[in-house]
Design a protein around this motif. Structure first.
Motif, PDB file in Angstrom:
ATOM      1  N   ASP A  66      39.657 -67.883  32.534  1.00 37.89           N
ATOM      2  CA  ASP A  66      38.317 -68.396  32.207  1.00 37.89           C
ATOM      3  C   ASP A  66      37.273 -67.898  33.206  1.00 37.89           C
ATOM      4  O   ASP A  66      36.163 -67.507  32.818  1.00 37.89           O
ATOM      5  N   GLU A  67      37.641 -67.926  34.505  1.00 37.43           N
ATOM      6  CA  GLU A  67      36.711 -67.471  35.544  1.00 37.43           C
ATOM      7  C   GLU A  67      36.395 -65.983  35.381  1.00 37.43           C
ATOM      8  O   GLU A  67      35.240 -65.565  35.542  1.00 37.43           O
ATOM      9  N   THR A  68      37.422 -65.182  35.071  1.00 36.01           N
ATOM     10  CA  THR A  68      37.217 -63.738  34.903  1.00 36.01           C
ATOM     11  C   THR A  68      36.368 -63.449  33.679  1.00 36.01           C
ATOM     12  O   THR A  68      35.494 -62.571  33.708  1.00 36.01           O
ATOM     13  N   GLN A  69      36.597 -64.196  32.590  1.00 37.29           N
ATOM     14  CA  GLN A  69      35.794 -64.008  31.381  1.00 37.29           C
ATOM     15  C   GLN A  69      34.338 -64.371  31.642  1.00 37.29           C
ATOM     16  O   GLN A  69      33.418 -63.682  31.179  1.00 37.29           O
ATOM     17  N   ASP A  73      31.080 -61.916  31.300  1.00 34.47           N
ATOM     18  CA  ASP A  73      29.896 -62.273  30.517  1.00 34.47           C
ATOM     19  C   ASP A  73      28.623 -62.113  31.353  1.00 34.47           C
ATOM     20  O   ASP A  73      27.602 -61.606  30.863  1.00 34.47           O
ATOM     21  N   LYS A  74      28.675 -62.537  32.619  1.00 35.51           N
ATOM     22  CA  LYS A  74      27.522 -62.400  33.516  1.00 35.51           C
ATOM     23  C   LYS A  74      27.208 -60.921  33.766  1.00 35.51           C
ATOM     24  O   LYS A  74      26.039 -60.516  33.774  1.00 35.51           O
ATOM     25  N   LEU A  75      28.246 -60.128  33.993  1.00 35.86           N
ATOM     26  CA  LEU A  75      28.056 -58.698  34.235  1.00 35.86           C
ATOM     27  C   LEU A  75      27.466 -58.007  33.013  1.00 35.86           C
ATOM     28  O   LEU A  75      26.654 -57.085  33.140  1.00 35.86           O
ATOM     29  N   GLN A  76      27.873 -58.455  31.827  1.00 34.19           N
ATOM     30  CA  GLN A  76      27.355 -57.872  30.593  1.00 34.19           C
ATOM     31  C   GLN A  76      25.852 -58.112  30.472  1.00 34.19           C
ATOM     32  O   GLN A  76      25.081 -57.212  30.118  1.00 34.19           O
ATOM     33  N   VAL A  77      25.427 -59.327  30.813  1.00 32.19           N
ATOM     34  CA  VAL A  77      23.996 -59.665  30.790  1.00 32.19           C
ATOM     35  C   VAL A  77      23.242 -58.807  31.810  1.00 32.19           C
ATOM     36  O   VAL A  77      22.171 -58.251  31.507  1.00 32.19           O
ATOM     37  N   GLN A  78      23.816 -58.686  33.022  1.00 32.51           N
ATOM     38  CA  GLN A  78      23.194 -57.870  34.072  1.00 32.51           C
ATOM     39  C   GLN A  78      23.058 -56.413  33.623  1.00 32.51           C
ATOM     40  O   GLN A  78      22.032 -55.769  33.851  1.00 32.51           O
ATOM     41  N   LEU A  79      24.118 -55.916  32.988  1.00 32.34           N
ATOM     42  CA  LEU A  79      24.136 -54.525  32.547  1.00 32.34           C
ATOM     43  C   LEU A  79      23.044 -54.268  31.511  1.00 32.34           C
ATOM     44  O   LEU A  79      22.331 -53.262  31.580  1.00 32.34           O
ATOM     45  N   GLU A 157      34.707 -52.783  34.225  1.00 31.68           N
ATOM     46  CA  GLU A 157      35.989 -52.140  33.894  1.00 31.68           C
ATOM     47  C   GLU A 157      37.125 -52.759  34.703  1.00 31.68           C
ATOM     48  O   GLU A 157      38.213 -53.015  34.181  1.00 31.68           O
ATOM     49  N   SER A 158      36.843 -53.009  35.989  1.00 28.01           N
ATOM     50  CA  SER A 158      37.844 -53.636  36.857  1.00 28.01           C
ATOM     51  C   SER A 158      38.163 -55.052  36.382  1.00 28.01           C
ATOM     52  O   SER A 158      39.330 -55.464  36.353  1.00 28.01           O
ATOM     53  N   SER A 159      37.129 -55.794  35.983  1.00 31.10           N
ATOM     54  CA  SER A 159      37.327 -57.166  35.504  1.00 31.10           C
ATOM     55  C   SER A 159      38.096 -57.184  34.193  1.00 31.10           C
ATOM     56  O   SER A 159      38.954 -58.049  33.969  1.00 31.10           O
ATOM     57  N   TYR A 160      37.805 -56.222  33.298  1.00 26.74           N
ATOM     58  CA  TYR A 160      38.539 -56.138  32.027  1.00 26.74           C
ATOM     59  C   TYR A 160      40.020 -55.836  32.276  1.00 26.74           C
ATOM     60  O   TYR A 160      40.903 -56.415  31.637  1.00 26.74           O
ATOM     61  N   ALA A 161      40.281 -54.922  33.223  1.00 26.35           N
ATOM     62  CA  ALA A 161      41.671 -54.588  33.559  1.00 26.35           C
ATOM     63  C   ALA A 161      42.381 -55.807  34.137  1.00 26.35           C
ATOM     64  O   ALA A 161      43.538 -56.093  33.808  1.00 26.35           O
ATOM     65  N   LYS A 162      41.658 -56.543  34.991  1.00 29.00           N
ATOM     66  CA  LYS A 162      42.203 -57.764  35.581  1.00 29.00           C
ATOM     67  C   LYS A 162      42.482 -58.802  34.500  1.00 29.00           C
ATOM     68  O   LYS A 162      43.529 -59.456  34.515  1.00 29.00           O
ATOM     69  N   LEU A 163      41.552 -58.929  33.547  1.00 27.18           N
ATOM     70  CA  LEU A 163      41.709 -59.904  32.468  1.00 27.18           C
ATOM     71  C   LEU A 163      42.920 -59.551  31.599  1.00 27.18           C
ATOM     72  O   LEU A 163      43.690 -60.436  31.198  1.00 27.18           O
ATOM     73  N   THR A 164      43.111 -58.277  31.320  1.00 25.61           N
ATOM     74  CA  THR A 164      44.268 -57.833  30.528  1.00 25.61           C
ATOM     75  C   THR A 164      45.567 -58.169  31.238  1.00 25.61           C
ATOM     76  O   THR A 164      46.524 -58.662  30.628  1.00 25.61           O
ATOM     77  N   GLU A 165      45.587 -57.913  32.557  1.00 22.85           N
ATOM     78  CA  GLU A 165      46.779 -58.236  33.354  1.00 22.85           C
ATOM     79  C   GLU A 165      47.039 -59.741  33.355  1.00 22.85           C
ATOM     80  O   GLU A 165      48.192 -60.181  33.239  1.00 22.85           O
TER      81      GLU A 165
END
Length: 367
Positions: A66-69, A73-79, A157-165
């Protein structure tokens, strides 16, 4: 007649007290650790303990997910915000680049040589310098914004990889719990008294959640606190540090380490470390509680050179806890030590444990 009435009144008083004493006796039983009577019972209690701990791990992983997601979401808004901002920067930077490409800035430079006098030259140069500074500001702002977008994309990208793991780990842990629960249910059904076995398991898991884990963490916390002072102890221990040219060696005797721990906390009066062939065992008992930790030391260089302790096995009251608990405690409590706190400008290159001795080899390191 009066005597008979007294006896009746006495019985009325004693019966509630007797019932209370029986309830109190049962409460004590639930508060005390359960010790398995045979191998089958031990297996069932161990599986129940593993299920409880892996369930806790699933809860931790779910929170982490949940924290990673939320972070993604925050990074997506920033981007998206940065991409909007860079459109404006891009147009301005493009205009500057085009002006250089079309030779417009060369014309400005040529005007400098057309000045009729010094005063005119200085005035033209001030305008030229102003334009150059403005160009630099526009290009730097674009470059900074572009770098910021790239950094944000990399973090995503790092967060997505972490979330997948995390998700993969969550699936694996859930599969483990389902398999263990199935095995446990089968074992309980095949026991001589399934209801009594269920009650025993409930009693034990309740004890573990309310007392066991607290006690285990208490020992780990005391160990982590003592390890903070280990460098000073080694420095002050005669013969613990030896040097041969650019190589240093540290030798820690098992008895010396145990004496050091006892001086730090009375918990270690009944708890001791034992060094054997590349294995470290710490074990002890206190009342009805017994704890055994098996592990090893390794050299790590990230984020800094260190000698870290890894928990390979954890046994509570004769029952082995799952690897998830070992990793949790290893991450929560730092039982390692750091060479540069003992000798400056050195780097640990090897750590070994043999019969009753822990040895560390260090080399001079000029960073």
């Amino acid at each position: 007649m009066k005597a008979a009435k007294k006896h009746v009144r006495l019985i009325y008083l004693l019966v509630p007290l007797l019932l209370l004493s029986m309830l109190h006796s049962q409460h004590n039983l639930l508060a005390d650790p359960v010790k398995p009577e045979d191998a089958d019972q031990q297996q069932m209690l161990q599986k129940s303990l593993s299920i409880v701990e892996i369930d806790h791990e699933i809860e931790r992983i779910s929170r982490q997910q949940d924290e990673t997601q939320t972070e993604i979401d925050k990074l997506q808004v920033q981007l998206e915000e940065k991409q909007e901002q860079i459109k404006i920067r891009q147009e301005r930077a493009g205009a500057v680049i085009r002006s250089y490409y079309m030779g417009e800035r060369d014309n400005l430079f040529a005007i400098l040589f057309s000045a009729q006098n010094l005063s005119n030259l200085l005035e033209i140069y001030s305008y030229y310098e102003l334009i150059m500074d403005q160009d630099k500001t526009v290009l730097d702002a674009y470059q900074s914004q572009y770098k910021s977008i790239k950094d944000t994309q990399q973090r995503m990208e790092s967060s997505y990889a972490k979330l997948t793991e995390i998700k993969d780990n969550l699936v694996k842990q859930r599969e483990r719990v389902v398999a263990l629960q199935k095995e446990l249910d089968t074992s309980i059904a095949g026991s001589s008294d399934p209801e009594a076995m269920k009650k025993l398991i409930k009693e034990f898991t309740s004890y573990w959640d309310n007392v066991g884990m607290y006690e285990v963490k208490r020992y780990f916390s005391a160990l982590a606190s003592a390890m903070d002072d280990l460098p000073e102890f080694i420095q002050n221990k005669k013969g613990a540090i030896r040097t041969n040219g650019t190589t240093y060696s540290i030798k820690i005797q098992e008895d010396d380490l145990n004496d050091f721990l006892k001086s730090k906390n009375e918990l270690f009066n009944n708890f001791a470390f034992h060094f054997s062939d590349n294995k470290v065992v710490a074990a002890g008992e206190s009342g009805n509680l017994s704890l055994q930790v098996e592990g090893h030391y390794s050299i790590e260089n990230q984020p800094e050179n260190s000698i870290l302790f890894h928990v390979d096995k954890l046994v509570f009251n004769g029952l082995e806890l799952p690897d998830t608990t070992c990793r949790q405690l290893e991450n929560e409590f730092d039982l390692g030590f750091y060479p540069e706190q003992i000798v400056s400008f050195v780097k640990a290159t090897e750590v070994t444990s043999t019969d009753k001795i822990l040895r560390v080899t260090l080399k001079l390191s000029m960073k």
